[in-house]
Design a protein around this motif. Structure first.
Motif, PDB file in Angstrom:
ATOM      1  N   LYS A  63       0.865  -1.196   0.000  1.00 17.76           N
ATOM      2  CA  LYS A  63       0.000   0.000   0.000  1.00 17.76           C
ATOM      3  C   LYS A  63       0.894   1.236   0.000  1.00 17.76           C
ATOM      4  O   LYS A  63       0.517   2.296  -0.474  1.00 17.76           O
ATOM      5  N   ARG A  64       2.056   1.081   0.616  1.00 16.12           N
ATOM      6  CA  ARG A  64       3.062   2.148   0.593  1.00 16.12           C
ATOM      7  C   ARG A  64       4.396   1.531   0.142  1.00 16.12           C
ATOM      8  O   ARG A  64       4.615   0.332   0.313  1.00 16.12           O
ATOM      9  N   LEU A  65       5.248   2.400  -0.407  1.00 12.70           N
ATOM     10  CA  LEU A  65       6.581   1.952  -0.847  1.00 12.70           C
ATOM     11  C   LEU A  65       7.625   2.815  -0.152  1.00 12.70           C
ATOM     12  O   LEU A  65       7.478   4.046  -0.096  1.00 12.70           O
ATOM     13  N   LEU A  66       8.667   2.189   0.373  1.00 11.67           N
ATOM     14  CA  LEU A  66       9.800   2.951   0.915  1.00 11.67           C
ATOM     15  C   LEU A  66      11.037   2.615   0.090  1.00 11.67           C
ATOM     16  O   LEU A  66      11.440   1.449   0.000  1.00 11.67           O
ATOM     17  N   ILE A  67      11.614   3.643  -0.506  1.00  7.12           N
ATOM     18  CA  ILE A  67      12.864   3.454  -1.255  1.00  7.12           C
ATOM     19  C   ILE A  67      14.019   3.705  -0.279  1.00  7.12           C
ATOM     20  O   ILE A  67      14.129   4.794   0.291  1.00  7.12           O
ATOM     21  N   ALA A  68      14.842   2.678  -0.060  1.00  4.01           N
ATOM     22  CA  ALA A  68      15.976   2.815   0.869  1.00  4.01           C
ATOM     23  C   ALA A  68      17.208   2.228   0.190  1.00  4.01           C
ATOM     24  O   ALA A  68      17.850   1.309   0.707  1.00  4.01           O
ATOM     25  N   THR A  69      17.488   2.751  -0.998  1.00  4.21           N
ATOM     26  CA  THR A  69      18.523   2.134  -1.839  1.00  4.21           C
ATOM     27  C   THR A  69      19.934   2.684  -1.578  1.00  4.21           C
ATOM     28  O   THR A  69      20.876   2.284  -2.260  1.00  4.21           O
ATOM     29  N   GLY A  70      20.078   3.576  -0.598  1.00  8.06           N
ATOM     30  CA  GLY A  70      21.402   3.939  -0.107  1.00  8.06           C
ATOM     31  C   GLY A  70      22.273   4.741  -1.052  1.00  8.06           C
ATOM     32  O   GLY A  70      21.791   5.499  -1.906  1.00  8.06           O
ATOM     33  N   ALA A  71      23.580   4.491  -0.896  1.00  2.00           N
ATOM     34  CA  ALA A  71      24.563   5.316  -1.595  1.00  2.00           C
ATOM     35  C   ALA A  71      25.394   4.477  -2.555  1.00  2.00           C
ATOM     36  O   ALA A  71      25.423   3.255  -2.484  1.00  2.00           O
ATOM     37  N   LEU A  72      26.056   5.185  -3.439  1.00  2.00           N
ATOM     38  CA  LEU A  72      27.054   4.589  -4.337  1.00  2.00           C
ATOM     39  C   LEU A  72      28.358   5.344  -4.115  1.00  2.00           C
ATOM     40  O   LEU A  72      28.325   6.530  -3.787  1.00  2.00           O
ATOM     41  N   GLU A  73      29.470   4.689  -4.345  1.00  3.29           N
ATOM     42  CA  GLU A  73      30.720   5.459  -4.302  1.00  3.29           C
ATOM     43  C   GLU A  73      30.764   6.371  -5.512  1.00  3.29           C
ATOM     44  O   GLU A  73      30.431   5.945  -6.622  1.00  3.29           O
ATOM     45  N   ARG A  74      31.186   7.601  -5.290  1.00  4.98           N
ATOM     46  CA  ARG A  74      31.305   8.515  -6.424  1.00  4.98           C
ATOM     47  C   ARG A  74      32.453   8.013  -7.309  1.00  4.98           C
ATOM     48  O   ARG A  74      33.575   7.822  -6.816  1.00  4.98           O
ATOM     49  N   PRO A  75      32.200   7.760  -8.569  1.00  7.85           N
ATOM     50  CA  PRO A  75      33.295   7.270  -9.423  1.00  7.85           C
ATOM     51  C   PRO A  75      34.431   8.300  -9.474  1.00  7.85           C
ATOM     52  O   PRO A  75      34.181   9.497  -9.357  1.00  7.85           O
ATOM     53  N   MET A  76      35.648   7.823  -9.610  1.00  7.22           N
ATOM     54  CA  MET A  76      36.809   8.731  -9.596  1.00  7.22           C
ATOM     55  C   MET A  76      37.584   8.555 -10.900  1.00  7.22           C
ATOM     56  O   MET A  76      38.629   7.892 -10.927  1.00  7.22           O
ATOM     57  N   PRO A  77      37.067   9.158 -11.990  1.00  7.23           N
ATOM     58  CA  PRO A  77      37.757   8.974 -13.272  1.00  7.23           C
ATOM     59  C   PRO A  77      39.067   9.758 -13.343  1.00  7.23           C
ATOM     60  O   PRO A  77      39.058  10.981 -13.406  1.00  7.23           O
ATOM     61  N   VAL A  78      40.164   9.026 -13.272  1.00  8.24           N
ATOM     62  CA  VAL A  78      41.502   9.620 -13.434  1.00  8.24           C
ATOM     63  C   VAL A  78      42.205   8.791 -14.509  1.00  8.24           C
ATOM     64  O   VAL A  78      41.790   7.656 -14.778  1.00  8.24           O
ATOM     65  N   PRO A  79      43.257   9.314 -15.116  1.00  8.73           N
ATOM     66  CA  PRO A  79      43.944   8.508 -16.129  1.00  8.73           C
ATOM     67  C   PRO A  79      44.340   7.137 -15.559  1.00  8.73           C
ATOM     68  O   PRO A  79      44.896   7.061 -14.467  1.00  8.73           O
ATOM     69  N   GLY A  80      43.979   6.075 -16.259  1.00 10.32           N
ATOM     70  CA  GLY A  80      44.357   4.719 -15.843  1.00 10.32           C
ATOM     71  C   GLY A  80      43.375   4.043 -14.908  1.00 10.32           C
ATOM     72  O   GLY A  80      43.597   2.903 -14.491  1.00 10.32           O
ATOM     73  N   TRP A  81      42.229   4.694 -14.606  1.00  8.93           N
ATOM     74  CA  TRP A  81      41.333   4.108 -13.586  1.00  8.93           C
ATOM     75  C   TRP A  81      40.599   2.871 -14.086  1.00  8.93           C
ATOM     76  O   TRP A  81      40.009   2.147 -13.280  1.00  8.93           O
ATOM     77  N   THR A  82      40.657   2.586 -15.383  1.00  7.32           N
ATOM     78  CA  THR A  82      39.958   1.386 -15.872  1.00  7.32           C
ATOM     79  C   THR A  82      40.903   0.180 -15.979  1.00  7.32           C
ATOM     80  O   THR A  82      40.487  -0.887 -16.422  1.00  7.32           O
ATOM     81  N   LEU A  83      42.157   0.348 -15.555  1.00 13.47           N
ATOM     82  CA  LEU A  83      43.103  -0.783 -15.631  1.00 13.47           C
ATOM     83  C   LEU A  83      42.768  -1.859 -14.599  1.00 13.47           C
ATOM     84  O   LEU A  83      42.319  -1.529 -13.489  1.00 13.47           O
ATOM     85  N   PRO A  84      42.987  -3.130 -14.938  1.00 14.53           N
ATOM     86  CA  PRO A  84      42.857  -4.170 -13.902  1.00 14.53           C
ATOM     87  C   PRO A  84      43.807  -3.851 -12.741  1.00 14.53           C
ATOM     88  O   PRO A  84      44.910  -3.338 -12.958  1.00 14.53           O
ATOM     89  N   GLY A  85      43.343  -4.130 -11.524  1.00 16.14           N
ATOM     90  CA  GLY A  85      44.160  -3.792 -10.346  1.00 16.14           C
ATOM     91  C   GLY A  85      43.708  -2.485  -9.710  1.00 16.14           C
ATOM     92  O   GLY A  85      44.141  -2.148  -8.610  1.00 16.14           O
ATOM     93  N   VAL A  86      42.838  -1.747 -10.416  1.00 12.68           N
ATOM     94  CA  VAL A  86      42.283  -0.514  -9.840  1.00 12.68           C
ATOM     95  C   VAL A  86      40.849  -0.811  -9.429  1.00 12.68           C
ATOM     96  O   VAL A  86      40.058  -1.319 -10.231  1.00 12.68           O
TER      97      VAL A  86
END
Ligand SMILES: Cc1cc2nc3c(=O)[nH]c(=O)nc-3n(C[C@H](O)[C@H](O)[C@H](O)COP(=O)(O)OP(=O)(O)OC[C@H]3O[C@@H](n4cnc5c(N)ncnc54)[C@H](O)[C@@H]3O)c2cc1C
Length: 469
Positions: free
Chosen positions: A107-130
């Motif tokens: 009858k009611r809905l509560l959205i409690a989907t929280g937070a996400l980490e803010r992505p940190m796009p820096v050179p090389g951030w898509t490499l494995p190991g990051v």
């Protein structure tokens, strides 16, 4: 006829606390969460993990046990491993669990989907190991895994917490590379009074720093020009600190510069949002009970604006009281009596936020990345591409999809959305509110055709049964 009085999406602190208050008031509650066990981000898997590694994770983790145990209540149906991918008709929730799609209605809905980490796009951030610091913390909480010789880069309280947890596990990181400067910390001083009201949070922060210092972890502050080097995987981090260039060899680089509300569900329902300048993110519109402009829909916790776990618990309880009152389980007078202390508590818990937001601002070079840096990982769109679209006349994120598929991959813009807004705002000289955000369409999480087909089969079976009766 709705299946439950209240449907809650998200079994983090806000959702768990709300479920228990509503259940105690006599409401039937269904709680859906994609994780295999309750807890959310901070108390992930807490009932199990607290027993095996509670000392490493600390009392701020183990205190979540009580919340998770609170779900063992006859009025609460907790469906774990349930990924919610659509909400329709205000409170009808479509989700997938065990490879099958289902619908449930409150009858009611509560959205409690929280937070996400803010992505940190820096050179090389898509490499494995990051990875992100939060992802490394998930491995620690769920599997007891800690990376050796890691370098943590970014800013904010989670960076200190995870560093301290690694130290307690006996595997301290190689270094902390922090982007905030002394000037940021000084400029936050005018929020000192508010911060003093949230003194517990500050005392915790100082305690973590003392642990980190004792473990001998090297700290660099006021850092700029972060870039991760490597051919096929991360090999080193380069940065400038104190006017000097540094290079730290490491195969594991953990990035973090704060968390932002996860607004995908609220956005997909068309709920209005506004830009929060200090948190540099969009937050949904709601009143002091967490009620959104759609009367049946409430929102609580970090998904409504970043406040931390204790604030999420309190906000969840406040929303549950309002919902119980809506549905006749509590009178207005009872609701207000129970809520009075909670509202006061919430104000106290939020008091330290302006100080923290000012002292640990997001890394400026990741809010406006260099042209060559990828911002949309799903579709490999760079910051330079987005700027080029702006020069060609692209005004908002939805148009950016048409120009070059930014935000059209499986994450539905969850990770690049804010960066695309910031880049277009900067290029076009418009505010983020004017620039807007991606229009989030269902499914908000990937769902397979097989799962969808299972829903259609279930419905046609039900229709056949009804026809036969
Ligand atoms: C990676 C990460 C690690 C963190 N670690 C800490 C920490 O150690 N200490 C600390 O003080 N703070 C931490 N935080 C901040 C902390 O998450 C929040 O302050 C607090 O957990 C907010 O509670 P919440 O109930 O609002 O949301 P959350 O705890 O984030 O819970 C939200 C829940 O919603 C679920 N969910 C979201 N979308 C869907 C969907 N579509 N379908 C089904 N389920 C869904 C998620 O699985 C999650 O369990 C962390 C944040 C992040 C992002």
């Amino acid at each position: 006829m709705p299946d439950f009085d209240l449907a809650i999406v998200g079994a983090g602190p806000a959702g768990m606390a709300a479920a228990r208050v509503a259940a105690d008031a006599g409401l039937s509650v269904t709680l859906l969460d994609e994780q295999p066990r309750a807890g959310g981000q901070i108390y992930r898997d807490v009932e199990r993990a607290a027993e095996v590694r509670g000392t490493i994770l600390g009392p701020d983790f183990t205190k979540g046990v009580a919340l998770a145990r609170g779900l063992h209540h006859p009025n609460i149906t907790h469906i774990s491993g349930a990924t919610v991918w659509q909400i329709e008709d205000r409170t009808r929730v479509a989700f997938t669990a065990d490879g099958k799609a289902s619908l449930t209605t409150g009858k009611r809905l509560l959205i409690a989907t929280g937070a996400l980490e803010r992505p940190m796009p820096v050179p090389g951030w898509t490499l494995p190991g990051v990875m992100t610091v939060g992802a490394a913390q998930i491995l620690l909480k769920q599997s007891g895994m800690v990376f050796e010789d890691a370098v943590l880069c970014g800013t904010g309280p989670l960076l200190y917490l995870v560093t301290a947890q690694m130290c307690r596990a006996g595997i301290p990181p190689r270094a902390l590379v922090e982007t905030q400067s002394m000037a940021d910390v000084f400029s936050s001083a005018r929020y000192g009074l508010g911060a003093m009201r949230g003194w517990r949070m500050l005392a915790k922060g100082l305690g973590l720093l003392a642990e980190i210092r004792k473990a001998g972890v090297k700290r660099y502050t006021g850092v700029s020009a972060i870039a991760i080097e490597g051919r096929d995987r991360a090999e080193a981090v380069r940065f400038v600190s104190g006017g000097r260039e540094h290079r730290l060899a490491s195969g594991t680089v953990l990035l973090h510069h704060g968390v932002v509300p996860n607004t995908q569900t609220a956005r997909s329902m068309g709920l209005p949002h506004a830009w929060h300048e200090q948190q540099r993110a969009f937050v949904p519109e709601k009143d002091c009970w967490g009620r959104t402009p759609v009367r049946e829909v409430f929102i609580a916790g970090d998904g409504a604006g970043i406040g931390g776990a204790d604030a999420a618990v309190t906000a969840g309880r406040i929303s549950a009281l309002a919902i119980a009152c809506d549905l006749g389980a509590l009178s207005e007078a009872e609701r207000d009596r129970h809520a009075r202390n909670l509202h006061r508590k919430l104000r106290g818990e939020m008091a330290a936020r302006p100080f923290i937001d000012r002292a640990y601002p997001p890394y400026a070079e990741a809010l406006s990345p260099a042209d060559g840096t990828i911002v949309c990982r799903c579709e490999e769109v760079t910051a330079g591409d987005i700027r080029r679209y702006a020069r060609l006349g692209c005004l908002g994120p939805n148009q950016a999809k048409a120009f070059g598929r930014a935000g059209m991959g499986p994450c539905q813009g969850r990770y690049c959305g804010l960066t695309v807004t910031e880049l277009l705002s900067g290029e076009n000289g418009q505010t983020p509110d004017e620039t807007g955000y991606f229009r989030i369409r269902p499914p908000i999480k990937p769902v397979t055709l097989q799962e969808l087909a299972s829903l259609a089969r279930k419905h046609s079976n039900n229709d056949d049964k009804e026809a036969a009766e």
